[in-house]
Design an enzyme around this catalytic site. Structure first.
Site, PDB file in Angstrom:
ATOM      1  CG  MET A  97      -1.932  -1.055   1.276  1.00  0.00           C
ATOM      2  SD  MET A  97      -2.805  -1.056   2.869  1.00  0.00           S
ATOM      3  CE  MET A  97      -1.573  -1.833   3.897  1.00  0.00           C
ATOM      4  N   GLY A 184       1.453   4.041   4.897  1.00  0.00           N
ATOM      5  CA  GLY A 184       2.284   3.213   4.034  1.00  0.00           C
ATOM      6  C   GLY A 184       2.696   1.902   4.664  1.00  0.00           C
ATOM      7  CB  SER A 185       1.888  -0.645   5.863  1.00  0.00           C
ATOM      8  OG  SER A 185       0.566  -0.257   5.556  1.00  0.00           O
ATOM      9  NE  ARG A 186       5.245  -7.652   2.617  1.00  0.00           N
ATOM     10  CZ  ARG A 186       6.476  -8.095   2.681  1.00  0.00           C
ATOM     11  NH1 ARG A 186       7.489  -7.297   2.434  1.00  0.00           N
ATOM     12  NH2 ARG A 186       6.715  -9.352   2.992  1.00  0.00           N
TER      13      ARG A 186
END
Length: 215
Positions: A97, A184-186
């Site tokens: 993301m 922001g990340s996954r």
């Protein structure tokens, strides 16, 4: 509609927007500077609002499908050894993301939450190979009548807080809110080997709607 995790930050951003622009109108007599400050602060406010947006999604609930837990881009599809919970080989599907994506995490399947754990950790960039094991993260396992899957929220270089709503023993609905990751990340999803994967690398998916796998 905005996510509840953003209410405080949105309120602060609106107060700052109004305060800065009122102050610039009173203290600065140069109209061009007033306009420049207005544009910059408005852009910042819009970024905050879009980050915490929480659009409604229509999930076609089914025990034999796995929907994407988040909006973003598929960056990993591979067989790996999952050593935290299952301790066997699994198919890993990872979705990255960016800061402009919706950051709501949704349950990829419905069923019973059998495991939920928070791990403190580092803040490596989300696509780093070791991010799944070394970054701040939460691990959730959900089991239904067909399958038991694990998904992991992973903080990135900008994400400083992961929110996880899943608690062990609760019944959850596919596509409902599971958590939120700020900035922001996954998310990694671990599926049984042999599961039919319905997405490709670099494909964009929508949380709660895109079917990433069929069981």
């Amino acid at each position: 509609m905005f996510h509840k995790e953003g209410y405080k930050i949105i309120s602060v951003a609106i107060v700052l927007f109004l305060g800065i622009n009122v102050a610039s109108y009173v203290a600065i007599q140069i109209k061009e500077w007033q306009i420049a400050i207005l544009v910059l602060t408005l852009a910042f406010l819009i970024l905050i609002l879009q980050f915490f947006r929480n659009p409604k999604r229509k999930t076609l609930v089914a025990d034999n499908t796995v929907v994407s837990p988040v909006d973003g881009k598929v960056v990993v599809i591979e067989e790996v050894f999952e050593k935290e919970h299952f301790k066997d080989n699994r198919l890993q599907v990872s979705i990255f993301m960016s800061p402009i994506n919706v950051h709501v995490t949704r349950h990829p399947i419905g069923g019973n939450v059998t495991f939920s754990k928070y791990h403190p950790g580092k803040y490596l960039v989300a696509w780093h190979p070791k991010a799944s094991e070394e970054n701040e993260r939460t691990t959730v396992v959900v089991k239904n009548n067909i399958v038991e899957i694990l998904y992991r929220q992973i903080a990135g270089a900008l994400a400083k807080r992961i929110v996880n709503y899943a608690t062990e023993g609760e019944q959850v609905v596919q596509g409902s809110d599971s958590g939120f990751i700020k900035f922001g990340s996954r998310v990694d999803v671990f599926l049984p080997v042999g599961t039919k994967i319905n997405v490709n690398l670099n494909e964009k998916v929508r949380g709660g709607e895109s079917v990433i796998a069929t069981l």
